[in-house]
Design an enzyme around this catalytic site. Sequence first.
Site, PDB file in Angstrom:
ATOM      1  N   ASP A  53       0.895  -1.142  -0.047  1.00 19.72           N
ATOM      2  CA  ASP A  53       0.088  -0.014  -0.071  1.00 19.72           C
ATOM      3  C   ASP A  53       1.081   1.248  -0.057  1.00 19.72           C
ATOM      4  OD1 ASP A  53      -1.735   2.069   0.567  1.00 19.72           O
ATOM      5  OD2 ASP A  53      -2.907   0.977   2.068  1.00 19.72           O
ATOM      6  N   HIS A  54       0.798   1.781  -1.141  1.00 17.61           N
ATOM      7  CA  HIS A  54       1.893   2.939  -1.278  1.00 17.61           C
ATOM      8  C   HIS A  54       1.359   4.344  -0.358  1.00 17.61           C
ATOM      9  CE1 HIS A  54       5.303   5.064  -2.847  1.00 17.61           C
ATOM     10  NE2 HIS A  54       4.670   4.927  -4.147  1.00 17.61           N
ATOM     11  N   ARG A  55       0.272   4.323   0.182  1.00 23.49           N
ATOM     12  CA  ARG A  55      -0.198   5.404   1.227  1.00 23.49           C
ATOM     13  C   ARG A  55       0.692   5.442   2.382  1.00 23.49           C
ATOM     14  NH1 ARG A  55      -6.385   4.178   1.526  1.00 23.49           N
ATOM     15  NH2 ARG A  55      -5.525   2.221   1.907  1.00 23.49           N
TER      16      ARG A  55
END
Length: 488
Positions: free
Chosen positions: A460-462
């Site tokens: 998850d790039h967040r």
Amino acid sequence: MAASPSTASTARSGPLLSFSSSFSSASRPLLLPLPGCRSSGRRTARIPAISAKIREIFMPALSSTMTEGKIVSWVKAEGDRLSKGESVVVVESDKADMDVETFYDGILAAIVVPEGESAPVGAPIGLLAETEEEIALAKAQAQSQSQSQPQPQTQSPPSPPAGSVPSRPPPPPAPVATPVAVSEGPRKIVATPYAKKLAKQHKVDIASVVGSGPNGRITPSDIEAAAGIQPKKPASSPAAPVPQSSAPSAGASAKAPAATLPPIPGSTLVPFTTMQAAVSKNMVESLSVPTFRVGYPVTTNALDALYEKLKPKGVTMTVLLAKAAAMALAKHPVVNATCKDGKSFTYNESINIAVAVAIDGGLITPVLQDADKLDIYLLSQTWKGLVKKARTKQLQPNEYNSGTFTLSNLGMFGVDRFDAILPPGQGAIMAVGASKPTVVADADGFFSVKSKMLVNVTADHRIIYGADLAAFLQTFAKIVEDPESLTL
């Protein structure tokens, strides 16, 4: 469950059934003489007679993602007497089949939802009576509930022809309202948000409307029919003069096949099972998460040698990989973090490795809880028990929905590389390919053959960035290349 008088409780091996009681208002107060009173009856007390009590057995919520359940089998039959804590019915949730128990004594008076059929969470699936005298009343109540569902289907054909038809649907609820009045309080009303808005706007008693949607759901058209409002479909009929011009009709006919593709000859339509529907829903939700993927080669000569040594003791390669991933996550907690609302993320104290397992008719992820704290042998025993329960669909909710990191291993099938889809709410998932002999060159330019496997991680790039994930993979590779720490 929804805001209902019933709540799904958990005890012993499975969750408890939810009940709602309804009392008969037909009872009159009894005049019973107090102890020591004379026969003159001057000293008497008004003690109300005990009212008949019929409890509705609701479909429980067996997991946080469950919206409806399927009745696999009724353990008890109509007329059987139940004791507190006794299994009554087996319900198939979106992940597993679970025995559901009762926390009330009584008699199973009527079964509303038979085996093989589904019902939304909170819907009544059976009725429980306290005494044999109440069974007849319970059966009548169950029959009225079952009749209230097919009525919209039988009345739907005559609705198109006449404009007076919108006034026909309201009369059927009237006779139904009299028997249902016994349990009107606990009855769960399932309606769409727009239908509730229309009911308030047109001052329609939504409790008296019989829904024509799936599982009795009240739709906006049901509210409009109850309010005497004609459907808007006839208004679209004046637009039908389009056929007068041949060109637009040709265009319309050309667009029609694009909307609904014709079936392929010889094909068979197979509806999703409850588990497949849950997997489909989760995979669609995962598309809204921005992810990135990183691949990393890992030398496995030492790990393969350790596996051959521990294999006779029941240790599998999947358990070794799960243990190595858990030890790496302990040093890189951000990869073990979770983000569920898109506004914040949580650092998890527990390292729970969810491992994807293919079962008949679906996919499930049993969870090795606190995998970093258990030794390799206890972890192997735990994993063996989880797989056995997964095959028989007996996993408890905390055994499949508490994962903080997921591992998917297809190396056993000879797959050299693949990308896994990130489960909703988790920070990362690791896809492990097969270990294969590979020609490598050392710093001096000498060639040798070593076993290597490719590990792909979707994150998850967040909450996870490239440097964090690269550091985690480097730590994981070091543990795999020198796996003696796995047995400590």
